[in-house]
Scaffold this active site. Structure first.
Site, PDB file in Angstrom:
ATOM      1  N   GLU A  96      -8.846 -11.413   9.910  1.00 58.01           N
ATOM      2  CA  GLU A  96      -9.380 -10.079   9.634  1.00 58.01           C
ATOM      3  C   GLU A  96     -10.083 -10.092   8.275  1.00 58.01           C
ATOM      4  OE1 GLU A  96      -6.429  -6.990   9.145  1.00 58.01           O
ATOM      5  OE2 GLU A  96      -7.849  -5.438   9.751  1.00 58.01           O
ATOM      6  N   ARG A 106       0.179 -11.132  13.399  1.00 54.95           N
ATOM      7  CA  ARG A 106      -0.719 -10.412  12.499  1.00 54.95           C
ATOM      8  C   ARG A 106      -0.197 -10.232  11.081  1.00 54.95           C
ATOM      9  NH1 ARG A 106      -4.333  -6.836  12.255  1.00 54.95           N
ATOM     10  NH2 ARG A 106      -5.030  -8.690  11.183  1.00 54.95           N
ATOM     11  N   ARG A 158     -13.874  -5.453  15.262  1.00 59.11           N
ATOM     12  CA  ARG A 158     -12.875  -4.458  15.674  1.00 59.11           C
ATOM     13  C   ARG A 158     -13.582  -3.121  15.758  1.00 59.11           C
ATOM     14  NH1 ARG A 158      -8.037  -1.622  12.288  1.00 59.11           N
ATOM     15  NH2 ARG A 158      -9.841  -0.374  11.692  1.00 59.11           N
ATOM     16  N   ASP A 170      -7.525  -1.536  17.783  1.00 56.55           N
ATOM     17  CA  ASP A 170      -6.214  -1.306  17.163  1.00 56.55           C
ATOM     18  C   ASP A 170      -5.690   0.059  17.585  1.00 56.55           C
ATOM     19  OD1 ASP A 170      -4.013  -1.186  15.524  1.00 56.55           O
ATOM     20  OD2 ASP A 170      -5.094  -1.621  13.659  1.00 56.55           O
ATOM     21  N   TRP A 213       1.919   6.768  12.379  1.00 57.55           N
ATOM     22  CA  TRP A 213       0.558   6.627  11.854  1.00 57.55           C
ATOM     23  C   TRP A 213       0.185   5.171  11.904  1.00 57.55           C
ATOM     24  CZ3 TRP A 213      -2.296   4.018   8.161  1.00 57.55           C
ATOM     25  CH2 TRP A 213      -3.614   4.484   7.979  1.00 57.55           C
ATOM     26  N   ASN A 246       0.816  -1.213   0.000  1.00 57.61           N
ATOM     27  CA  ASN A 246       0.000   0.000   0.000  1.00 57.61           C
ATOM     28  C   ASN A 246       0.857   1.273   0.000  1.00 57.61           C
ATOM     29  OD1 ASN A 246      -2.331   1.481   0.083  1.00 57.61           O
ATOM     30  ND2 ASN A 246      -3.026   0.740   2.079  1.00 57.61           N
ATOM     31  N   HIS A 265      -3.496 -10.632   8.779  1.00 53.59           N
ATOM     32  CA  HIS A 265      -3.887  -9.300   8.333  1.00 53.59           C
ATOM     33  C   HIS A 265      -4.734  -9.398   7.059  1.00 53.59           C
ATOM     34  CE1 HIS A 265      -2.297  -5.012   7.220  1.00 53.59           C
ATOM     35  NE2 HIS A 265      -3.288  -4.918   8.076  1.00 53.59           N
ATOM     36  N   GLU A 291      -4.414  -4.441  19.589  1.00 51.84           N
ATOM     37  CA  GLU A 291      -3.500  -4.619  18.449  1.00 51.84           C
ATOM     38  C   GLU A 291      -2.504  -3.469  18.332  1.00 51.84           C
ATOM     39  OE1 GLU A 291      -5.786  -5.145  14.920  1.00 51.84           O
ATOM     40  OE2 GLU A 291      -4.159  -4.607  13.578  1.00 51.84           O
ATOM     41  N   HIS A 342     -14.638  -4.758  10.681  1.00 52.20           N
ATOM     42  CA  HIS A 342     -14.332  -3.434  11.227  1.00 52.20           C
ATOM     43  C   HIS A 342     -15.612  -2.628  11.412  1.00 52.20           C
ATOM     44  CE1 HIS A 342      -9.991  -3.233   9.419  1.00 52.20           C
ATOM     45  NE2 HIS A 342     -10.251  -4.396   9.991  1.00 52.20           N
ATOM     46  N   HIS A 382      -2.755   1.078  16.601  1.00 53.11           N
ATOM     47  CA  HIS A 382      -2.017   1.468  15.392  1.00 53.11           C
ATOM     48  C   HIS A 382      -0.654   2.085  15.680  1.00 53.11           C
ATOM     49  CE1 HIS A 382      -2.327   2.255  10.930  1.00 53.11           C
ATOM     50  NE2 HIS A 382      -2.892   1.081  11.097  1.00 53.11           N
ATOM     51  N   GLU A 423       1.549  -6.722  11.713  1.00 50.17           N
ATOM     52  CA  GLU A 423       1.092  -6.536  10.326  1.00 50.17           C
ATOM     53  C   GLU A 423       2.161  -5.878   9.454  1.00 50.17           C
ATOM     54  OE1 GLU A 423      -2.477  -4.258  11.298  1.00 50.17           O
ATOM     55  OE2 GLU A 423      -1.666  -2.557  10.222  1.00 50.17           O
ATOM     56  N   TYR A 461      -7.154   7.425  12.266  1.00 49.74           N
ATOM     57  CA  TYR A 461      -7.095   6.075  11.728  1.00 49.74           C
ATOM     58  C   TYR A 461      -8.361   5.256  12.034  1.00 49.74           C
ATOM     59  CZ  TYR A 461      -6.114   1.180  11.481  1.00 49.74           C
ATOM     60  OH  TYR A 461      -6.212  -0.141  11.194  1.00 49.74           O
TER      61      TYR A 461
HETATM   62 MG   LIG Z   1      -3.962  -3.047  12.288  1.00 53.99          MG
END
Ligand SMILES: [Mg+2]
Length: 413
Positions: A350, A294, A147, A221, A413, A37, A323, A247, A122, A223, A273, A159
């Protein structure tokens, strides 16, 4: 047989995906997901310019040997670009092997260990009321694990919050096609305040348990945004609400940080992840500092790479939580589901459903029912790519956001 063609297909049906297509001399085709990504073209070049020439004329049946050849043979090991490229090749070779055997891949990997793959989805909302509507929607669809993320009073876009209004279909996609003052692609900037977040989150879980009772599995999460002692505080304060996991409480590089977090809280912990190899987990797993790994199949060296992680985790009682965001393509998701079916230390999967647009390009055999996923029984991974449609949606630059604190300092982030 031997490999005759290695093609790299970049497409943007709603979001960017990089797919490797490997063709054998007798015409079998395998697909692998190489989507990283926000750095998609780096992996595409790695595959096209550096791996494809090494693969042509090679015996496609020797999957472990090819994995080791690409991993050890490059001298420059590990890292997300290298491991996503290797992952894509590995997935494509497993896809071919299972098609040749005329079996769904999970049969070739050892057969089903369960009736299906329990998934978590989610749910999000700018405030609790919107979150509650989202959770209710997923409960109605039969999901048993959710989540949950909400906005934080005083903070703007953060996020994990879908821009959709309460009740609308979930459409959260963090990578955004923003441009700078020169008109060039750049990340959007979001804001963050750990103190505001920490003071607000326990109230959300208090409301959730009051409204949904004790049986619903709740995940959250952080993050990578907290310091170890902040993560310890959050884990401790969330203990009464019986989380399935907390997470990515702290940045991923610092495995030792989890010693401090673990010594303060019994809230189950998940991370990884952004990890690419089993070495990234050595301390975390061998010291039993986490409960769930993850990594995605796409970013951790494919089925061969992630099996090394999951086998190591199994002997320490650590479970999988592969993930599965939308930036893992339907090919990467299918690979995860086949593995999930077979491994003993499966935890949860997930699941962020891909858009209709994405699924018109990637045609999948996997199914969703009553909170469970199943990879289907089509030979191979069970994903076909419509190359004509893929070509009609060219790459569109998009970056994941970055984060700044109120004083302008860059934050995780
Ligand atoms: Mg995550």
């Amino acid at each position: 047989m031997t490999i005759t063609r290695v093609d790299v297909i970049i497409t943007c049906p709603g979001r960017n995906f990089v797919t490797v297509k490997i063709t054998t001399k007798d015409g079998l085709v395998g697909y692998g997901d190489a989507t990283l990504n926000g750095r998609e073209l780096a992996v595409a070049s790695y595959l096209r310019d550096h791996l494809a020439p090494l693969l042509r004329e090679r015996d496609e049946s020797r999957i472990e040997d090819i994995w080791q050849y690409l991993y050890r043979g490059s001298y420059w090991r590990r890292g997300p670009v290298t491991m996503a490229a290797i992952a894509a090749v590995d997935m494509a070779l497993w896809d071919i092997k299972a098609k040749r055997a005329q079996m769904p891949l999970y049969e070739l990997l050892g057969g089903a260990s369960r009736k299906g793959v329990r998934a978590y989805v989610h749910a999000s909302g700018w405030d609790y009321e919107a979150l509650k509507v989202a959770v209710e929607g997923y409960r109605t669809q039969g999901f048993t694990a959710v989540r949950v993320q909400t906005g934080v009073p005083g903070l703007g876009q953060i996020y994990g919050i879908a821009p959709a209004k309460a009740g609308e279909k979930y459409n959260y996609e963090p990578a955004k096609p923003a441009v700078n003052s020169l008109g060039e692609p750049c990340p959007v900037e979001e804001e963050w305040d750990s103190r505001a977040y920490l003071n607000f989150v326990p109230e959300i879980f208090d409301n959730l348990r009051r409204d949904f009772g004790s049986s619903l599995a709740l995940l959250h999460d952080a993050h990578h945004r907290l310091t170890p002692i902040e993560a310890a505080r959050l884990g401790k304060e969330l203990e009464p609400y019986d989380l399935f996991w907390l997470e990515d409480a702290t940045p991923g590089e610092d495995q030792e940080a989890f010693r401090l977090i673990r010594s303060h809280t019994t809230t189950p912990l998940a991370t990884g992840e952004v990890f690419n190899t089993v070495f990234d987990y050595r301390t975390l797993i061998s010291e039993r500092l986490i409960d769930y790994v993850r990594s995605s199949v796409t970013h951790a060296g494919g089925i061969t790479g992630i099996k090394k992680i999951l086998s190591f985790a199994e002997i320490y009682g650590v479970k999988s939580g592969i993930h599965g965001p939308t930036d893992v393509s339907p090919v990467g998701m299918a690979a995860a589901l086949h593995l999930d079916m077979t491994i003993h230390n499966f935890g949860i999967q997930e699941f962020m459903p891909h858009s209709e647009e994405t699924l018109s390009v990637f045609r999948t055999s996997y199914t969703v029912a009553d909170g469970y996923l199943h990879p289907g029984d089509t030979p191979g991974l069970g994903v076909d790519l419509d190359e004509e449609l893929a070509a009609a949606s060219p790459y569109t630059p998009a970056y994941l956001p970055t984060n700044r604190l109120e004083d302008g300092t860059v934050h995780d982030w």
